[in-house]
Design an enzyme around this catalytic site. Structure first.
Site, PDB file in Angstrom:
ATOM      1  CB  SER A  37      -0.279   7.211  10.209  1.00 40.03           C
ATOM      2  OG  SER A  37      -0.079   7.810   8.952  1.00 40.03           O
ATOM      3  NE  ARG A  38       5.849   7.213   6.186  1.00 44.15           N
ATOM      4  CZ  ARG A  38       6.375   7.068   4.975  1.00 44.15           C
ATOM      5  NH1 ARG A  38       7.664   7.273   4.787  1.00 44.15           N
ATOM      6  NH2 ARG A  38       5.624   6.730   3.946  1.00 44.15           N
ATOM      7  CE  LYS A  92      -2.261  -8.594  -0.830  1.00 43.31           C
ATOM      8  NZ  LYS A  92      -1.666  -8.082  -2.066  1.00 43.31           N
ATOM      9  CG  ASP A 170       0.540  -5.968  -3.670  1.00 48.31           C
ATOM     10  OD1 ASP A 170       1.059  -6.096  -2.552  1.00 48.31           O
ATOM     11  OD2 ASP A 170      -0.605  -5.501  -3.837  1.00 48.31           O
TER      12      ASP A 170
END
Length: 313
Positions: A37-38, A92, A170
């Site tokens: 993770s950033r 997804k 989405d």
């Protein structure tokens, strides 16, 4: 491979915490060995890394990765992971474009690793019973209603409004992942209207008319502005009764009689995904169905864009 598959989880946002971590912990196929993770977020004291390049440089033994990043940045990450010989699970939608997903499928085949384009809604409990029931009947028409409050389900997720973020598609692609699974014939876009806020790049609502190869109409109504009760329903009228999949596919009703129901939303979906991912890794194959993404791409190709009022969260 009989030992647990050593897995790194990449992208520690809402879906990773809400669905991936519990599903991994509940199953026996995978051993979570790291997070990426950033923000450098650790889970349970496991090693964490800022990006997949740092993960690879660490020498940590990894067999597979699950990518939960926004779709716009996923292709490059997936390509690198495939190059490392890691099996790849794609949240997804599997990519921002069809071309990206096809290129990843080809790269995985060339490298000999498994690639999984996951469609979690297909693993809702009512989907396979619905598919079996419809396979023996003639579909006359269908209606897809997918209306939810974006402020509840995607709080602070600005990426969803950017190009490649899909907007209302989405969640809408979840509906299409079910429809392309349960309806017995291929269907195609005839007309579409996309409501795009004047301050955003992706639609907040859409109305789509599909038609299948036998002429049956499939109407789709999507809206991110739904308040109050949320709707994730697919109704199919046949020559032998009417089928309704509601609550995202978890409740199946036939002619008004409930045939299958579960109280919990997303009941079994992500455990089902990880069971499938483990199976394809052990079998040395891939599972990359692009039909839901292709349907969305066709909507954007044929759709009429309508500018509507700005959306401010």
């Amino acid at each position: 491979m009989t030992a647990p598959i050593r897995l790194a989880l990449v992208g520690m946002g809402k879906i990773a915490h809400d669905q991936h971590l519990p599903a991994i912990a509940a199953g026996q196929s995978f051993d979570l060995v790291a997070t990426v993770s950033r923000s450098g977020e650790s889970v349970g004291g496991l090693p964490f890394f800022r990006d997949v390049y740092e993960l690879a440089a660490s020498g940590l033994e990894v067999d597979a990765v699950s990518l939960c990043t926004p779709p716009q940045v996923r292709r490059a990450i997936a390509q690198y992971c495939i190059g490392q010989g890691w099996h790849v699970f794609l949240e997804k939608p599997p990519g921002a474009t069809l071309a990206e997903v096809i290129a990843l499928r080809d790269a995985a085949a060339a490298k000999g690793v498994s690639l999984f384009a996951s469609w979690h809604s297909r693993y809702a409990d009512g989907v396979e019973p619905a598919r079996a029931w419809l396979a023996e009947r003639e579909v006359k028409r269908a209606k897809i209603t997918w209306r939810e409050d974006v402020r509840v389900w995607h709080p602070g997720q600005d990426w969803i409004w950017e190009p490649g973020g899909f907007g209302v598609f989405d969640p809408g692609i979840n509906a299409l992942s079910i429809a392309t699974r349960i309806l017995p014939r291929p269907f195609f876009v005839e007309t579409a209207e996309l409501d795009v806020p004047s301050n955003r790049a992706a639609p907040i609502a859409a109305r789509v008319s599909f038609r299948d190869t036998a002429g049956a109409e499939i109407a789709m109504d999507l809206d991110f502005r739904q308040e109050g009760p949320q709707h994730w329903d697919i109704e199919v009228e046949t020559d032998d009764g009417t089928l309704l999949l509601s609550k995202g596919g978890s409740v199946l009703t036939i002619d008004g009689k409930e045939a299958l129901a579960h109280d919990a939303d997303l009941h079994g979906e992500y455990p089902g995904l990880y069971h499938r991912f483990g199976a394809i890794v052990r079998a040395g194959v891939s599972d990359v169905d692009v039909s839901p993404l292709r349907a969305v791409a066709d909507v954007f190709l044929r759709g009429r864009h309508i500018s509507v009022e700005p959306f401010v969260e």
